[in-house]
Design an enzyme around this catalytic site. Structure first.
Site, mmCIF file in Angstrom:
data_model
loop_
_atom_site.group_PDB
_atom_site.id
_atom_site.type_symbol
_atom_site.label_atom_id
_atom_site.label_comp_id
_atom_site.label_asym_id
_atom_site.label_seq_id
_atom_site.Cartn_x
_atom_site.Cartn_y
_atom_site.Cartn_z
ATOM 1 N N PHE A 186 0.923 -1.231 -0.094
ATOM 2 C CA PHE A 186 -0.428 -0.381 0.309
ATOM 3 C C PHE A 186 0.925 1.586 -0.104
ATOM 4 O O PHE A 186 0.274 2.328 -0.227
ATOM 5 C CB PHE A 186 -0.783 -0.085 1.209
ATOM 6 C CG PHE A 186 -0.307 0.209 3.212
ATOM 7 C CD1 PHE A 186 0.268 2.073 2.949
ATOM 8 C CD2 PHE A 186 0.148 -0.915 3.219
ATOM 9 C CE1 PHE A 186 0.252 1.909 4.125
ATOM 10 C CE2 PHE A 186 0.862 -0.284 4.949
ATOM 11 C CZ PHE A 186 1.105 0.890 5.196
ATOM 12 N N LYS B 220 -1.394 -7.151 -9.591
ATOM 13 C CA LYS B 220 -2.777 -7.020 -8.660
ATOM 14 C C LYS B 220 -1.906 -5.831 -7.041
ATOM 15 O O LYS B 220 -1.238 -6.964 -6.345
ATOM 16 C CB LYS B 220 -2.071 -8.625 -7.595
ATOM 17 C CG LYS B 220 -3.289 -9.118 -6.744
ATOM 18 C CD LYS B 220 -4.103 -7.985 -6.080
ATOM 19 C CE LYS B 220 -3.212 -8.245 -4.299
ATOM 20 N NZ LYS B 220 -3.576 -7.482 -3.955
ATOM 21 N N GLU C 34 -4.920 -3.997 -1.660
ATOM 22 C CA GLU C 34 -6.102 -3.234 -2.299
ATOM 23 C C GLU C 34 -6.803 -2.050 -1.332
ATOM 24 O O GLU C 34 -7.797 -1.985 -1.321
ATOM 25 C CB GLU C 34 -7.424 -4.576 -2.022
ATOM 26 C CG GLU C 34 -6.776 -4.738 -0.592
ATOM 27 C CD GLU C 34 -5.534 -5.558 0.105
ATOM 28 O OE1 GLU C 34 -4.330 -5.669 -0.371
ATOM 29 O OE2 GLU C 34 -5.419 -6.696 1.654
ATOM 30 N N SER D 196 5.162 -7.139 3.270
ATOM 31 C CA SER D 196 5.750 -7.200 4.600
ATOM 32 C C SER D 196 6.712 -8.765 4.369
ATOM 33 O O SER D 196 5.932 -9.890 3.887
ATOM 34 C CB SER D 196 4.443 -6.781 5.659
ATOM 35 O OG SER D 196 3.891 -8.392 5.243
ATOM 36 N N CYS E 203 9.857 1.786 3.580
ATOM 37 C CA CYS E 203 10.458 0.267 4.011
ATOM 38 C C CYS E 203 11.978 0.482 4.061
ATOM 39 O O CYS E 203 12.494 -0.002 4.794
ATOM 40 C CB CYS E 203 10.326 -0.945 2.661
ATOM 41 S SG CYS E 203 11.059 -0.465 1.234
ATOM 42 N N GLU F 251 8.174 -4.226 13.176
ATOM 43 C CA GLU F 251 8.975 -3.105 11.785
ATOM 44 C C GLU F 251 7.412 -2.819 12.588
ATOM 45 O O GLU F 251 6.241 -3.174 12.736
ATOM 46 C CB GLU F 251 8.557 -3.888 10.593
ATOM 47 C CG GLU F 251 8.300 -2.613 9.703
ATOM 48 C CD GLU F 251 8.101 -2.946 8.167
ATOM 49 O OE1 GLU F 251 7.198 -3.951 8.290
ATOM 50 O OE2 GLU F 251 8.887 -2.469 7.029
HETATM 51 P P1 NAD Z 1 1.744 -6.390 2.991
HETATM 52 O O1 NAD Z 1 2.876 -7.843 2.996
HETATM 53 O O2 NAD Z 1 0.187 -7.142 4.413
HETATM 54 O O3 NAD Z 1 0.730 -6.479 1.219
HETATM 55 C C1 NAD Z 1 1.400 -6.232 0.423
HETATM 56 C C2 NAD Z 1 0.724 -7.431 -0.821
HETATM 57 O O4 NAD Z 1 0.441 -8.701 -0.732
HETATM 58 C C3 NAD Z 1 -0.970 -7.015 -0.739
HETATM 59 O O5 NAD Z 1 -1.042 -6.498 -2.477
HETATM 60 C C4 NAD Z 1 -1.983 -8.570 -0.199
HETATM 61 O O6 NAD Z 1 -2.641 -7.957 -0.889
HETATM 62 C C5 NAD Z 1 -1.228 -8.927 -1.064
HETATM 63 N N1 NAD Z 1 -1.468 -9.922 0.659
HETATM 64 C C6 NAD Z 1 -1.141 -9.475 1.775
HETATM 65 N N2 NAD Z 1 -1.709 -10.472 2.920
HETATM 66 C C7 NAD Z 1 -1.306 -11.483 1.919
HETATM 67 C C8 NAD Z 1 -1.596 -13.116 2.124
HETATM 68 N N3 NAD Z 1 -1.083 -13.570 3.618
HETATM 69 N N4 NAD Z 1 -0.993 -13.912 1.001
HETATM 70 C C9 NAD Z 1 -0.865 -13.230 -0.299
HETATM 71 N N5 NAD Z 1 -1.140 -11.506 0.064
HETATM 72 C C10 NAD Z 1 -1.453 -11.274 0.712
HETATM 73 O O7 NAD Z 1 2.223 -5.545 2.787
HETATM 74 P P2 NAD Z 1 1.416 -3.871 3.053
HETATM 75 O O8 NAD Z 1 0.922 -3.489 3.946
HETATM 76 O O9 NAD Z 1 0.540 -3.198 1.995
HETATM 77 O O10 NAD Z 1 2.563 -3.277 2.719
HETATM 78 C C11 NAD Z 1 3.467 -2.641 4.117
HETATM 79 C C12 NAD Z 1 5.021 -3.643 3.459
HETATM 80 O O11 NAD Z 1 5.465 -3.715 2.982
HETATM 81 C C13 NAD Z 1 6.350 -2.998 4.716
HETATM 82 O O12 NAD Z 1 6.778 -4.485 5.889
HETATM 83 C C14 NAD Z 1 7.118 -2.825 4.188
HETATM 84 O O13 NAD Z 1 8.384 -2.946 5.099
HETATM 85 C C15 NAD Z 1 6.994 -3.188 2.862
HETATM 86 N N6 NAD Z 1 7.505 -2.539 2.265
HETATM 87 C C16 NAD Z 1 8.879 -3.617 1.892
HETATM 88 C C17 NAD Z 1 9.692 -2.436 0.193
HETATM 89 C C18 NAD Z 1 11.259 -3.154 0.342
HETATM 90 O O14 NAD Z 1 11.502 -2.932 -1.136
HETATM 91 N N7 NAD Z 1 11.591 -3.947 0.758
HETATM 92 C C19 NAD Z 1 8.472 -1.762 -0.031
HETATM 93 C C20 NAD Z 1 7.604 -0.874 0.072
HETATM 94 C C21 NAD Z 1 7.067 -1.551 1.592
#
Ligand code: NAD
Length: 509
Positions: A159, A183, A186, A236, A291, A392
């Protein structure tokens, strides 16, 4: 107020893009898209069904042969046009990012610019995709590699950067000759849809780029689909690990970037003004939802008291408020009410574990309206055993871990389950070199608060911050989105090839 399913059913659904057509999902499951500045619901996002995901993948597979055959310079020309369209629509895209994510307009504009740079990088794919060749590797044997697309690629994005992170992926994948199913998160699907519209207006053939929406169900459908050959994920750590394990088990190549806990070391000889300014931007910029946010400050030796005092002073002056409607604020809301409560919960967890709450972000926002607003927090005397160090938080909470010397800072870094970024603030070349060489993280800053690589360099997270081999961005992305074919060639001389043959001499058959 949480919105209910019946309430959402009455709203327009965010469209999905399948085979070049914008479609309305028939899914019974919907989620709210919020404006975090005021907490209002601005759209209903469908959680696409497995069948809908399958149709998007099939559309991408159908478009693949013709697109892969399209000369790479023509594919790159689509990216030149796409780049200009994003640039011309930067203000609109930035406003959309601010509206559905909540970061300030200035932050949103900067994120669009970072995304444009990836498209510019993709415009150079004709040079970057070249193979290698060596004549006479063995006697009269020549050897050559060429890069082919891998096939249908999928991208799953978080997000926190609704425009930038999708742009890390599909411009490079597509210009390498692949087709793509995105994808988006959401929580922020609207920016991705706008990117899809601009890409189609740039002359991309139907089916080369597709968008589906949803949660785990849609992601699982992509991971299980036999026609998906490569998966790029950013999110994450627990989800990144799961995506990597499931995707690779299903025979796909996977790059999965995860969460982070980034350390900012301040040496006693640092320029304190510069360091405090950089720390504040790193910890509280984008409300800490980056991140590469610096979430742990590690003052070394005697600089700690002065650093904490100045951080407190600067952070208390930050203007926090709603970001839409042109308001001039330094920091906007976090993404949802649940996330706000989770972030606030860590302030109490830290206090219970023995940290000193120097600044409590909740007191900065007595009146939030409906927005998901929380001010910056500073927790001092945090110890590595505490949850506020190990986990985190992904919000505007800066933990301060006081250390005696650089060695102790390096040792704490070695225990960190993450390994995205880390920065040092110092005037000493020796300390900077020790830090660069020995700190346990993949992206290092020297007097830089957010050492996030720009498009031409890979996003090189370590440990639990990345699963896979080839990182996102830079030439590693070209390698990820292509497979090599090696050809060995030997030709035998025939009588026709003889120097005495008139054809050889005259060129006339
Ligand atoms: P998230 O892991 O909750 O969701 C990321 C994506 O995965 C979304 O599209 C979501 O719909 C999907 N998703 C969520 N749960 C899932 C599951 N159980 N199975 C399959 N798909 C699933 O992350 P978020 O809250 O949207 O974003 C924040 C996180 O992203 C933080 O941890 C941040 O550090 C990380 N991030 C990392 C980088 C990097 O380059 N390392 C860059 C940006 C954000």
């Amino acid at each position: 107020m949480m919105s209910t399913q019946p309430e959402l059913q009455s709203r327009d659904r965010v469209k999905m893009l399948v085979g070049g057509r914008w479609e309305t999902s028939r899914s019974a499951r919907l989620g709210p898209v919020y404006n975090p500045s005021n907490g209002g619901v601005i759209a209903a996002v469908p959680f696409c069904t497995t069948d809908e995901v399958d149709r998007a993948v099939q559309a991408a597979a159908a478009a693949l042969p013709a697109w892969a055959e399209t000369p790479v310079v023509e594919r790159a020309r689509v990216m030149f046009r796409f780049r200009d369209k994003i640039a011309a629509n930067t203000e609109e895209l930035a406003s959309l990012v601010t509206r559905e994510h909540g970061k300030t307009l200035a932050e949103a504009r900067a994120s669009v610019q970072r995304g444009i740079e990836v498209v510019e990088f993709a415009c150079g794919v004709p040079s970057l995709i070249m193979g290698q060749s060596l004549a006479n590797l063995a006697r009269q044997v020549d050897c050559q590699t060429i890069r082919h697309p891998v096939g249908v690629c999928a991208g799953i994005t978080p997000f926190n950067f609704p425009v930038m992170v999708p742009l890390w992926m599909f411009p490079i994948a597509i210009t390498c000759g692949n087709t793509f199913v995105l994808k988006p998160s959401e929580k922020v699907p609207l920016s991705a849809v706008r990117l899809g519209e601009l890409l189609m207006e740039s002359g991309l053939p139907e089916g080369v780029f597709n968008i589906v929406h949803g949660d785990r169900q849609a992601v699982d459908a992509l991971l299980a689909h036999p026609l998906v050959r490569a998966v790029s994920f950013v999110g994450s750590t627990p989800v990144a690990r799961q995506i990597y394990e499931t995707g690779t088990r299903n025979g796909k190549r996977v790059q999965a970037a995860g969460g982070a806990k980034n350390h900012l070391i301040v040496m006693p000889d640092a320029d304190l003004d510069q360091a405090v300014g950089a720390l504040q931007l790193s910890a509280f910029g984008c409300a800490g939802e980056r991140c590469m946010a610096g979430s742990v400050a590690m003052p070394v030796g005697g600089v700690a008291d002065a650093l904490v005092e100045r951080l407190h002073q600067r952070a208390s002056q930050l203007k926090v408020g709603p970001t839409d409607g042109g308001a001039e604020v330094d920091m906007g809301p976090v993404i949802t009410r649940e996330h706000l409560e989770r972030v606030a919960g860590y302030i109490d967890i830290g206090r219970r574990e023995g940290a000193e709450v120097v600044l409590d972000g909740r007191s900065a926002m007595p009146d939030r309206g409906g927005g998901f607003l929380i001010g910056p927090s500073v927790l001092d005397r945090v110890e590595p055993a505490m949850r506020v160090w190990r986990e985190e938080i992904f919000g505007p909470v800066l933990s301060v871990v006081r250390v005696d010397d650089l060695e102790q800072a390096l040792a704490i870094g070695r225990d960190c389950p993450y390994g995205n970024g880390a920065s040092i603030f110092t005037r000493s070349g020796w300390a900077a070199r020790q830090f660069q060489q020995y700190f346990n993280a993949g992206m290092i800053g020297i007097n830089i608060g957010v050492p996030a690589p720009m498009a031409w360099f890979p996003f090189t997270g370590w440990n639990g911050s990345f699963f896979g081999d080839l990182h996102i961005q830079g030439t590693e992305a070209i390698h990820f989105y292509t497979q090599q074919k090696m050809t060995m060639t030997r030709w035998f001389e025939s009588p026709r090839d003889s120097h005495h043959d008139p054809v050889w001499k005259t060129g006339k058959g």
